[in-house]
Design an enzyme around this catalytic site. Structure first.
Site, PDB file in Angstrom:
ATOM      1  N   CYS A 146      51.919  38.920  63.285  1.00  0.00           N
ATOM      2  CA  CYS A 146      52.498  39.117  64.616  1.00  0.00           C
ATOM      3  C   CYS A 146      52.295  37.844  65.440  1.00  0.00           C
ATOM      4  O   CYS A 146      51.165  37.441  65.707  1.00  0.00           O
ATOM      5  CB  CYS A 146      51.832  40.308  65.290  1.00  0.00           C
ATOM      6  SG  CYS A 146      52.552  40.688  66.889  1.00  0.00           S
TER       7      CYS A 146
ATOM      8  N   GLU B 135      56.734  22.403  61.563  1.00  0.00           N
ATOM      9  CA  GLU B 135      56.435  21.052  61.070  1.00  0.00           C
ATOM     10  C   GLU B 135      54.948  20.878  60.783  1.00  0.00           C
ATOM     11  O   GLU B 135      54.562  20.205  59.823  1.00  0.00           O
ATOM     12  CB  GLU B 135      56.958  19.973  62.021  1.00  0.00           C
ATOM     13  CG  GLU B 135      56.454  20.061  63.449  1.00  0.00           C
ATOM     14  CD  GLU B 135      57.307  20.932  64.350  1.00  0.00           C
ATOM     15  OE1 GLU B 135      57.561  22.108  64.015  1.00  0.00           O
ATOM     16  OE2 GLU B 135      57.713  20.443  65.421  1.00  0.00           O
TER      17      GLU B 135
END
Length: 154
Positions: free
Chosen positions: A64, A80
């Site tokens: 979550c 990234e």
């Protein structure tokens, strides 16, 4: 019988591959459990995918990403960062690689991108705060914005 094809210029070939890798990053983003924003990343070096990532919680945490108010938890990792961390756990490195993202990097992730040795960032959507991408440009990292990687026209 194959139809005759016209050889692509280097720029056209690069754009073709850029769009293909961005489409992969878009597909990878779908793996994210985040509700607010799903982001995908692919790192390519010497024509090979060396890493991938999407935004989400650290290993061992519940998947979550947002609290009850829809705000992202502070500990959620960006796509990234996940991709760069995967490379750090391997025998590979990001030196002179290209990072493909569905969303331009934030301030913090842009520092990771630079430190990792990534020389080129290609992205689809622009993050609300452009300081991260501006920082990379000022540091000499090539940045390319391709708003529609699903446009197949060359």
């Amino acid at each position: 019988m194959c139809s005759e094809t016209i050889p692509l210029s280097q720029a056209a070939k690069r754009e073709r591959y850029d769009k293909a890798y961005l489409r992969m990053a878009t597909t990878w983003a779908e793996l994210s459990h985040c509700q607010r924003k799903k982001v995908g990343a692919i790192i390519v070096r010497d024509g090979m995918i060396i890493s991938d990532g999407y935004n989400g919680t650290p290993a061992g945490f519940d998947n979550c990403c947002e609290n009850d108010n829809g705000e992202t938890h502070w500990y959620v990792l960006h796509a990234e960062a996940n991709a760069i961390l995967k490379v750090a756990h391997s025998t590979n490195n990001c030196q002179n690689s290209t990072l493909y993202l569905t969303l331009s990097p934030c301030r913090d992730c842009s520092k990771l991108v630079l430190q990792a040795g990534i020389k080129r960032v290609v992205y689809t959507n622009e993050y609300k705060d452009t300081a991260g991408i501006d920082f990379l440009r000022s540091a000499g990292v090539e940045t390319v914005h391709i708003p529609d990687p699903f446009d197949h026209e060359q």
